[in-house]
Design an enzyme around this catalytic site. Structure first.
Site, PDB file in Angstrom:
ATOM      1  N   GLY A 351      44.993  44.112  39.228  1.00 32.68           N
ATOM      2  CA  GLY A 351      43.955  45.066  39.595  1.00 32.68           C
ATOM      3  C   GLY A 351      42.794  44.995  38.621  1.00 32.68           C
ATOM      4  N   ASP A 352      42.434  46.133  38.017  1.00 31.42           N
ATOM      5  CA  ASP A 352      41.319  46.186  37.075  1.00 31.42           C
ATOM      6  C   ASP A 352      41.822  46.365  35.646  1.00 31.42           C
ATOM      7  OD1 ASP A 352      42.275  48.715  37.387  1.00 31.42           O
ATOM      8  OD2 ASP A 352      40.325  49.700  37.522  1.00 31.42           O
ATOM      9  N   GLU A 353      43.040  45.915  35.367  1.00 32.59           N
ATOM     10  CA  GLU A 353      43.640  46.099  34.046  1.00 32.59           C
ATOM     11  C   GLU A 353      43.746  44.758  33.340  1.00 32.59           C
ATOM     12  OE1 GLU A 353      47.172  48.875  32.265  1.00 32.59           O
ATOM     13  OE2 GLU A 353      47.639  47.643  33.997  1.00 32.59           O
TER      14      GLU A 353
END
Length: 431
Positions: A351-353
């Site tokens: 994801g956005d991690e």
């Protein structure tokens, strides 16, 4: 007279020796050329059949995976430019899959490999049936039904496609290895019989056989050594023959085969340890790097884990589309990679991690300085299709002494990251 007789006897001996040498080297040459041509033919077939099929099948499996991502993006997108883009991607991947499968069918594969190809093609057809049902539901405006079709049916079918592809690839790899073993055995048998013929000659034949051994036997032994290493799974060696004859052709053909095979193996390994979008290390590779850093941490040289989460990333996807989100992720990945040393590790966890492993830092204060600098670099604006996107991020920092488990280290960094978010976002927090 005696001299003449002596000369005659010498002449007879010379003729006899010459005839023996001629017979030996003629037989050896014919035998060697026949076997060399057979080895060349076998190597060419391995390249033109199994290795080409291995390369085509690797691309097919990659295209199927890319198409699955495009189908999910199509379903989740509203009608318009982005949906049309994903539709074009699906169509293009279909063409690529069909073209490569057609190439595979045109290759003269053995019966068991053709059976494996038919099974894989049938599984791809099952996937397309499920996919078309989902796309039809999405075009009808029923995204919920489309997502249900993809999530319920495509996962198992996609796994079946992957399993079929892996099984077929394993068949091809086994075929290449088996061909290498056969070529090795033929080369050994050729060398043994050639040696037997040479031993049967006179001292003159033995003297000339040394030249023949240098011209033929040495390169053959080099090929045998390379093939023996291939049979053991070692693809690092190459045949070094700078010549234009059949032996040189065999060496180049073998080198091409090994190059394609090694490239395919490296690509499979890279896909297994790196993120497909950003090219960064994935979670598995990050854990491996953390384990390698344990000695430094145990010796008192600071090792730090930085966990980075983008703030408001969902809004970027909602407002500007998934293509903008992908652009933002690649920009963030590039900035993180540029902001650390070559020995540090930057990974995308999903994801956005993201995560950054700082290995062997001078002091804890340097860790904080690096985190603040990365945060400042990340939050610089970037332009995408005329829109100005400004990334925002929160960073959690955890220092490691090498004693606590890796999962505990990741947990501490995760807790610090959430503390940064709850403390106002766009900041650095320490565990």
């Amino acid at each position: 007279m005696r001299r003449r007789l002596a000369d005659l006897r010498i002449a007879t001996k010379i003729v006899s020796v010459s005839l023996v040498v001629t017979v030996i080297f003629t037989a050896s040459g014919i035998f060697g050329l026949v076997n060399l041509n057979r080895l060349i033919h076998e190597q060419d077939r391995e390249y033109n059949v199994n290795v080409r099929a291995l390369d085509e099948m690797t691309h097919v499996r990659s295209s199927v995976g890319s198409q699955l991502e495009a189908v999910l993006a199509y379903i989740l997108s509203d009608p318009g430019f982005y949906r049309d883009t994903y539709a074009d991607a699906i169509t293009q991947s279909d063409r690529d899959i069909d073209a490569r499968i057609a190439t595979l069918r045109a290759i003269d594969l053995p019966q068991n490999e053709r059976t494996g190809l038919r099974g894989f093609t049938a599984t791809v057809d099952m996937w397309r049936t499920a996919r078309d049902a989902a796309l039809e539901a999405a075009r009808a405006g029923d995204q919920k039904k489309a997502a249900a079709v993809v999530l319920v049916r495509s996962e198992s079918i996609a796994r079946a496609v992957k399993d079929r592809a892996s099984s077929f690839l394993a068949q091809l790899v086994d075929a290449v290895a088996e061909g290498a073993k056969r070529a090795k055995a033929n080369a050994k048998r050729n060398a043994q019989l050639t040696t037997g013929l040479l031993v049967a000659g006179t001292l003159t034949a033995l003297l000339l056989s040394a030249v023949t051994a240098r011209a033929i036997s040495r390169p053959l032994r080099q090929v045998v050594d390379v093939l023996a290493r291939v049979a053991r799974g070692d693809l690092s060696r190459r045949v070094e023959l700078d010549r234009g004859d059949e032996v040189g052709q065999m060496g180049r053909s073998l080198n091409e085969t090994l190059g394609v095979l090694r490239q395919a193996f490296e690509e499979v390994h890279h896909r297994a340890s790196h993120d497909g979008l950003t090219g960064l290390a994935n979670r598995a590779l990050l854990r491996e790097r953390i384990g390698a850093a344990r000695p430094n941490a145990a010796c008192g040289r600071p090792v730090a884990m930085l966990l980075i989460d983008l703030d408001g990333f969902k809004q970027v996807n909602d407002v500007h589309g998934h293509a903008a989100g992908d652009h933002l992720l690649t920009v963030v990945a590039a900035r993180l990679q540029a902001g650390v040393r070559g020995g540090d590790t930057v990974a995308r966890l999903g994801g956005d991690e993201f995560a950054v492993l700082l290995d062997d830092v001078d002091t804890a204060e340097d860790v904080h300085a690096v985190a603040e600098r990365l945060l400042a670099d990340l939050q610089q604006p970037t332009e995408f299709r005329g829109n100005l996107l400004t990334p925002r991020a929160s960073i959690g920092v955890s220092l490691w002494d090498g004693e606590i488990p890796i999962d505990a280290l990741m947990h501490d960094a995760d807790q610090a990251m959430y503390a940064a978010k709850t403390g106002g976002k766009g900041r650095v927090a320490h565990a």
